[in-house]
Design a protein around this motif. Sequence first.
Motif, short mmCIF file in Angstrom:
data_model
loop_
_atom_site.label_atom_id
_atom_site.label_comp_id
_atom_site.label_asym_id
_atom_site.label_seq_id
_atom_site.Cartn_x
_atom_site.Cartn_y
_atom_site.Cartn_z
N VAL A 20 51.29 -25.26 -8.58
CA VAL A 20 50.04 -25.91 -8.17
C VAL A 20 48.82 -25.12 -8.65
O VAL A 20 47.86 -25.70 -9.18
N SER A 45 44.39 -20.60 -6.68
CA SER A 45 43.74 -21.73 -7.36
C SER A 45 42.27 -21.46 -7.67
O SER A 45 41.64 -22.26 -8.37
N ASP A 99 43.94 -25.40 -14.64
CA ASP A 99 43.83 -26.19 -15.86
C ASP A 99 42.86 -27.36 -15.69
O ASP A 99 42.03 -27.63 -16.57
N LEU A 100 42.96 -28.06 -14.56
CA LEU A 100 42.13 -29.24 -14.33
C LEU A 100 40.66 -28.90 -14.08
O LEU A 100 39.79 -29.74 -14.27
N ASP A 131 48.40 -23.13 -11.15
CA ASP A 131 48.22 -23.27 -12.59
C ASP A 131 47.61 -24.63 -12.91
O ASP A 131 46.70 -24.73 -13.76
N ALA A 132 48.12 -25.67 -12.27
CA ALA A 132 47.60 -27.02 -12.52
C ALA A 132 46.14 -27.13 -12.11
O ALA A 132 45.32 -27.74 -12.82
N GLU A 163 41.46 -36.13 -8.24
CA GLU A 163 42.59 -35.99 -9.15
C GLU A 163 43.73 -35.38 -8.34
O GLU A 163 43.48 -34.60 -7.41
N THR A 171 46.55 -31.93 -3.68
CA THR A 171 47.99 -31.89 -3.86
C THR A 171 48.70 -32.06 -2.53
O THR A 171 48.18 -31.67 -1.47
N VAL A 173 54.64 -28.86 -11.51
CA VAL A 173 54.20 -27.58 -12.08
C VAL A 173 53.70 -26.70 -10.96
O VAL A 173 53.40 -27.18 -9.86
N VAL A 211 47.74 -33.55 -8.00
CA VAL A 211 48.78 -32.72 -8.61
C VAL A 211 50.06 -32.91 -7.82
O VAL A 211 50.05 -32.79 -6.58
N ASP A 212 51.15 -33.20 -8.50
CA ASP A 212 52.47 -33.27 -7.88
C ASP A 212 53.04 -31.86 -7.85
O ASP A 212 53.34 -31.28 -8.91
#
Length: 347
Positions: free
Chosen positions: A219, A250, A225-226, A221-222, A210, A194, A217, A212-213
């Motif tokens: 960061v 994270s 999830d990923l 949490d994203a 991958e 990110t 959302v 994340v912007d």
Amino acid sequence: MDAVVYRAYGEQPVVEHVAEPACPADGVVVQVAATGVCRSDWHAWQGHDPVPLPMVPGHELAGTLAEVGPDVAGWSVGDRVTVPFVVACGRCAWCAAGEHQVCPDQQQPGFTYAGSWAERVVVPAAATNLVRVPDDLGLDAAAALGCRFATSYRALRAHGDLRAGQHLAVHGCGGVGLSAVMIGVALGASVVATDLDPAAREAARALGAEVVDPAGVPVADAVRDLTGGGAHVSVDAVGSAATAAASVRSLRRRGRHVQVGLLLGEHAAPPLPMDVVVAQELAVLGSHGMSAADYPAMLALVAAGTLDPAALVTRRIGLAEAPAALAALGTPGAAGPGITVVVPGRS
């Protein structure tokens, strides 16, 4: 010789003609072929990490030996070399144990003495600090090794214990962060990265992550999830209270946070979510460069083609352009993705 010099914090650096460096008996003088432009240099210039003034910045370097001290064995004029940004003394208990990167008597070019944004730079204690650059590795790529690439490598291998099949989160996609992405992918990890800058995120995506912007959302949490519950290893490659906390949040249970980005000034004592650290038995670790003795394993991956530091060098400039490049580090995204190197012989 010519060198970039600043005489006051925040004052525009200039290229000056300065005295040649004196070669120590146990050290060498390196003819600088390339030297990195790193945010650590910017912090020093701003006074966040106080240095003696005047100062020549620059601590990531590669070049050839121009002079060899009389007490130095095994090295000759013309040898291609790089050096860790922590220049260890080679005499203390930590050095004897191979932990050169935490030597209490360390020196650092660009921070404790005149650095590598110059035609030549001194490296004391050559037996402890010199690294031979393989013939098939370009010196501009080798200049990216000494701080950002080596720091990320040791952060993930020695501290993060990152393994194939695990998840890695990288917070910040500057030179350190992109190095971490590349190394994580090479080690067989699934990487989520990110950064506020879209170009930096795209650079991370191109290296296999991958992305994340962080504007979209939360960061942490994203990332969870990923990664199906959180990263095994998470790295703060920025150095801010927000990114350090997000990195910790994270993680999955028993995960490992590695702090690589410098935490200075108002960010020097960030409030970390220690309730989560305790409840989930997380590890919070710091990483400070890598000893010259530990370079062979990393260079073996470079020789095998698994790691390609040259891919991270996106811009080459001369000494005259270096002051503007240093100032640009204060504006996120202004320097562009990847690593800029100063080539003293470039006009």
